[in-house]
Design a protein around this motif. Sequence first.
Motif, mmCIF file in Angstrom:
data_model
loop_
_atom_site.group_PDB
_atom_site.id
_atom_site.type_symbol
_atom_site.label_atom_id
_atom_site.label_comp_id
_atom_site.label_asym_id
_atom_site.label_seq_id
_atom_site.Cartn_x
_atom_site.Cartn_y
_atom_site.Cartn_z
ATOM 1 N N GLY A 167 40.046 34.770 44.520
ATOM 2 C CA GLY A 167 40.249 33.436 45.131
ATOM 3 C C GLY A 167 41.096 32.629 44.074
ATOM 4 O O GLY A 167 41.367 31.452 44.336
ATOM 5 N N ALA A 168 41.649 33.090 43.081
ATOM 6 C CA ALA A 168 42.341 32.589 41.977
ATOM 7 C C ALA A 168 43.702 32.168 42.309
ATOM 8 O O ALA A 168 44.512 31.439 41.619
ATOM 9 C CB ALA A 168 42.161 33.205 40.507
ATOM 10 N N LEU A 169 44.290 33.259 43.231
ATOM 11 C CA LEU A 169 45.749 33.241 43.614
ATOM 12 C C LEU A 169 45.750 33.361 45.061
ATOM 13 O O LEU A 169 45.354 34.500 45.650
ATOM 14 C CB LEU A 169 46.562 33.994 42.720
ATOM 15 C CG LEU A 169 47.897 34.199 42.633
ATOM 16 C CD1 LEU A 169 48.656 32.779 41.990
ATOM 17 C CD2 LEU A 169 48.375 35.123 41.883
ATOM 18 N N PRO A 170 46.419 32.225 45.902
ATOM 19 C CA PRO A 170 46.643 32.483 47.208
ATOM 20 C C PRO A 170 47.455 34.023 47.490
ATOM 21 O O PRO A 170 48.432 33.987 46.635
ATOM 22 C CB PRO A 170 47.370 31.449 47.468
ATOM 23 C CG PRO A 170 47.186 30.498 46.566
ATOM 24 C CD PRO A 170 47.195 30.986 45.395
ATOM 25 N N GLU A 171 47.437 34.515 48.667
ATOM 26 C CA GLU A 171 48.169 35.759 48.619
ATOM 27 C C GLU A 171 49.859 35.440 48.975
ATOM 28 O O GLU A 171 50.521 36.439 48.187
ATOM 29 C CB GLU A 171 47.900 36.359 50.281
ATOM 30 C CG GLU A 171 48.550 37.746 50.316
ATOM 31 C CD GLU A 171 48.342 38.237 51.815
ATOM 32 O OE1 GLU A 171 48.987 39.216 52.259
ATOM 33 O OE2 GLU A 171 47.030 37.948 52.342
#
Length: 211
Positions: A167-171
């Motif tokens: 969840g640290a970086l959006p796809e």
Amino acid sequence: MSPQRRDPAIRALLIDAAARILAEGGTAALTTRRLAAETSRSTMAIYTHLGGMERVQHAVRVDGFARLAAAVNAVSCSPDPVADLARVSDVYFSFGLSQPHLYRAMFIDRPVQDDDAGTAAFDRIVKAVRRCIDGQRLPSIEPAMVLMWAAQLWSMRHGIVTMVLSGALPEPQARHVLSDMTLRLLIGYGDDPAAARRSLRHALTPPGAPE
């Protein structure tokens, strides 16, 4: 009572459930009772298909890397080796996101000493790098450096997949980062910047869409 016959579908069911349990609760959460309950299978089915709980985690790892290897090896070779390398990268990324529990479980613990489960997937990256060299898109280097470049490319993919799963970086942002990092590495390795950009655009453009 006759022994149970091994069913590939049941094995896959057990592997996926074990991967989910490992990813969510770690090794302590993976017990025979829980795995049997979550799959509505008997404990005998676990022993028949996976060889007992002491081998389940290793089976998950081996099966996961086998699926990953099958996915990246399905990328066909085109006249553009750099585009093919980018496609392998995209397939790796998509694999991790489409099977998050399995992907986490593949890397959850240090493997046993003789575990070479990831070799086939890594070899596909090595092959892609060598094709770029053979196609004169990248300069000739020592064999050890080919392995180094392949390891760098794998590490980059793994790091980005892990960030998305955590969840640290959006796809969408992660896909942009992956493309940009791949481009910068290729240029750093010696590819022509304009050619590298064309190859990446070609690789990541859906069929039929304008580039």
